[in-house]
Write an enzyme that holds these catalytic residues in place. Structure first.
Site, short mmCIF file in Angstrom:
data_model
loop_
_atom_site.label_atom_id
_atom_site.label_comp_id
_atom_site.label_asym_id
_atom_site.label_seq_id
_atom_site.Cartn_x
_atom_site.Cartn_y
_atom_site.Cartn_z
CB CYS A 135 38.57 38.63 39.07
SG CYS A 135 40.31 38.57 38.61
CD GLN A 152 35.51 38.71 37.54
OE1 GLN A 152 35.61 37.49 37.47
NE2 GLN A 152 34.97 39.33 38.59
CG ASP A 163 43.55 38.99 38.11
OD1 ASP A 163 43.44 37.95 38.78
OD2 ASP A 163 43.42 39.02 36.87
NE ARG A 167 32.05 36.09 36.17
CZ ARG A 167 33.03 35.31 35.68
NH1 ARG A 167 34.12 35.10 36.40
NH2 ARG A 167 32.93 34.77 34.49
NE ARG A 173 37.62 30.99 31.17
CZ ARG A 173 37.93 31.38 32.41
NH1 ARG A 173 38.95 30.83 33.05
NH2 ARG A 173 37.25 32.31 33.01
CG HIS A 191 37.35 37.61 32.33
ND1 HIS A 191 36.22 36.98 31.86
CD2 HIS A 191 37.69 36.96 33.49
CE1 HIS A 191 35.90 35.99 32.68
NE2 HIS A 191 36.77 35.97 33.67
#
Length: 307
Positions: A264, A132, A224, A292, A102, A129
């Site tokens: 998310c 996700q 988001d 996830r 990340r 991402h």
């Protein structure tokens, strides 16, 4: 999923629609207990940014596969003191079986992939991402039965999640509407790539600054935070501009009556989504968060050649 063995997963478009569907099917089987795997592999987590869901879901997924996890905190390793990525990558390649990173720059992931032979996973960058979106697609498929032909509306900032969502949904034949302020739309190249994918799958991508028109009849509403990690100092000034894009009762009334709500996380309640919306009967946010783990377990199993 043997065709994914040893591959990197840096962008959602590293997978074909068939491979994504295969991962979703495998994730569903793992979630139900219909399939399981056993391995003695080691996953490294190198996170330059804070994380709750990604860190914990990857850790639990790997443990449930029978493997182990090493948390490579940059603050207590040499990467935090300026060791070149090329050096770090070549060393970790000799210790680990798979690595999730990340970071900020997508280019850093590409450098890791260049110097490490083990599979590399994008656990979030400023561009995308993709992990996700695997969970998002799994959740939509569970709730609505299929992906092709479904209309998804994303409201808010055209950020990294929006980029992967646009591309992933287009790959799977979903219609995507992006409702954002005109100066906060997704990256133009991402949009162009998404439109090309949509043309092949028979779906469409629409960008607008009209949130009411964007949600009308949509089966999935997605949002988001309005300021991503590293942009916290801009949050307050963005609120008035983004307020019309809040998921609330008014917008829900324009959507399909059976529409589901996705986020998310983490959520700033009262900003991009109301408390009533995220806690309401149409919210699938907690199922989405759980997925996830299941989606990433399928991804790990496939990249490691277990599936």
């Amino acid at each position: 999923m043997k065709d994914l063995t040893g591959q990197d997963f840096l962008r959602i478009t590293d997978l074909s629609s068939e491979q994504i569907q295969g991962l979703l099917n495998l994730a569903a089987q793992l979630k139900s207990g219909a399939r399981s795997f056993a391995c003695n592999k080691i996953l490294g987590l190198l996170f330059y940014k804070a994380s709750t869901r990604t860190r914990v879901s990857f850790t639990v997924a790997m443990y449930q596969l029978g493997g182990q996890v090493i948390d490579l905190n940059p603050n207590v390793t040499q990467v935090g003191r300026g060791e070149p990525i090329s050096d770090t990558a070549r060393v970790l390649d000799r210790y680990l079986d798979i690595l999730a990173v990340r970071t900020f720059k997508q280019e850093d992931l590409e450098t890791f992939a260049q110097y490490a032979k083990i599979p590399l996973i994008n656990a979030l960058s400023d561009l995308e991402h993709p992990c996700q979106i695997l969970a998002d697609l799994l959740t939509i498929q569970e709730c609505l039965g299929s992906l092709s032909g479904i209309t998804l509306t994303y409201l808010g900032d055209g950020n990294n999640v929006a980029h992967s969502l646009l591309l992933g949904a287009a790959l799977m034949g979903m219609n995507v509407r992006f409702a954002t302020p005109s100066t906060y739309q997704p990256d133009p190249q991402i949009v162009e790539d998404g439109k090309q994918l949509a043309a092949k799958s028979g779906s469409e991508i629409v960008l607008t600054d009209d949130p009411i028109a964007a949600v009308r009849g949509a089966q999935v509403l997605y949002t988001d935070v309005w300021a991503s990690m590293g942009q916290e100092d801009l949050a307050e000034e963005r609120i008035p501009l983004f307020q019309p894009y809040q998921i609330n009762d008014k917008l829900l009334q324009e959507a399909d009556p059976d529409a589901i709500i996705l986020h998310c996380l983490p959520a700033h309640r009262g900003e991009e989504i109301t408390d009533a919306a995220i806690e309401g009967s149409q919210s699938r946010v907690w199922e989405q968060a759980e997925n996830r783990m299941h989606a990433q377990k399928a991804l790990l199993a496939s990249l490691l050649g277990l599936a």
